[in-house]
Design an enzyme around this catalytic site. Sequence first.
Site, PDB file in Angstrom:
ATOM      1  N   HIS A  44      30.805  19.861 -10.862  1.00  0.00           N
ATOM      2  CA  HIS A  44      29.875  18.783 -10.506  1.00  0.00           C
ATOM      3  C   HIS A  44      28.410  19.151 -10.797  1.00  0.00           C
ATOM      4  CE1 HIS A  44      29.345  20.595  -6.380  1.00  0.00           C
ATOM      5  NE2 HIS A  44      28.146  20.104  -6.550  1.00  0.00           N
ATOM      6  N   SER A 198      26.002  24.831  -4.262  1.00  0.00           N
ATOM      7  CA  SER A 198      27.146  24.500  -5.114  1.00  0.00           C
ATOM      8  C   SER A 198      27.300  25.433  -6.295  1.00  0.00           C
ATOM      9  CB  SER A 198      26.972  23.099  -5.690  1.00  0.00           C
ATOM     10  OG  SER A 198      27.377  22.182  -4.745  1.00  0.00           O
TER      11      SER A 198
HETATM   12  N1  ARG Z   1      27.971  19.593  -3.278  1.00  0.00           N
HETATM   13  C1  ARG Z   1      26.871  20.348  -2.800  1.00  0.00           C
HETATM   14  C2  ARG Z   1      25.930  20.724  -3.931  1.00  0.00           C
HETATM   15  O1  ARG Z   1      25.894  20.015  -4.897  1.00  0.00           O
HETATM   16  C3  ARG Z   1      27.247  21.529  -1.978  1.00  0.00           C
HETATM   17  C4  ARG Z   1      28.185  21.164  -0.926  1.00  0.00           C
HETATM   18  C5  ARG Z   1      28.506  22.211   0.031  1.00  0.00           C
HETATM   19  N2  ARG Z   1      28.518  21.528   1.263  1.00  0.00           N
HETATM   20  C6  ARG Z   1      28.972  22.026   2.371  1.00  0.00           C
HETATM   21  N3  ARG Z   1      28.839  21.316   3.435  1.00  0.00           N
HETATM   22  N4  ARG Z   1      29.576  23.174   2.415  1.00  0.00           N
HETATM   23  O2  ARG Z   1      25.133  21.610  -3.864  1.00  0.00           O
END
Ligand code: ARG
Length: 283
Positions: A44, A198
Amino acid sequence: MKRIVGGKDSQGGEWPWQVSIKLNGDHHCGGSLITDRWVVSASHCFKENNTTSNFSVLLGARKLSDPGPHSVTVGVSRIVPNPTYEGDLRTGDIALVELKEPVTFSHRIIPICVPDARVRFLPNQKCWVTGWGEVEGRDRLQTSDILQKLEVPIISTNTCNALYHQGSSEPKGTQDIKRDMICAGFAAGRQDACQGDSGGPLACRMGDSWLLAGVVSWGEGCAQKNRPGVYARVTYYQPWIHSVIPELKFTSVNTRSSNSASTVSFGLISIIISTVLLLQSLE
Ligand code: ARG
């Protein structure tokens, strides 16, 4: 103070595989160095933009604003998102990023071991998530300047699915946590990875090695009650990683016992050979 959400400042060289993947010069995602040329991150991270020339990788850093003399920045020659990644469904949220040139390892730049598909990370096992991600868990991306670390226990997929059902209107049988995911964190919330972490590592120490158990992928909000962090499960993707990087050696946890087994067989063979030689010399 809220960091990574609820973590602590790391020390220089403490997480030598941690990289910052930069988009047009700004921190964009985390990643983990696995060979002198390859980094593991999340699909992503490359969803909106996958032009290699826009990305660079910073290695050996702790403080983003002042990465210091031990750090290096390398360009990206290839981005390989897992082919099962489809954007909104979080499945396949793992990507391999090839560096333009190989990096030289140092005390600040060391790859993390990639576990063999048979390695199991058990519930309650303590692992670490690290990153420069958001420290508050709200609003726009506001990264931490200093690399944060947080110890998180592994949560079984059953428990994690049950937690995600708490206070949710989803139909009972829905499995939020797919087979290619692994959860870690706290039902009570307060401590978790967040936006900007992420792609970074969920690293578990096993024996003398640090193994990459997961890749920071998603969560409902950050550090919320009953919504632990969800990571791409690296062992599930071992065959795919092997197909992209055939030369990579995977780590099985019983490395040491298999080593000692080979030491024993080597010893036995040596004894047999010397006995044969001795008997021959006696004739
Ligand atoms: N999807 C998020 C990003 O783009 C990170 C998600 C991690 N979230 C969590 N609650 N552990 O950086």
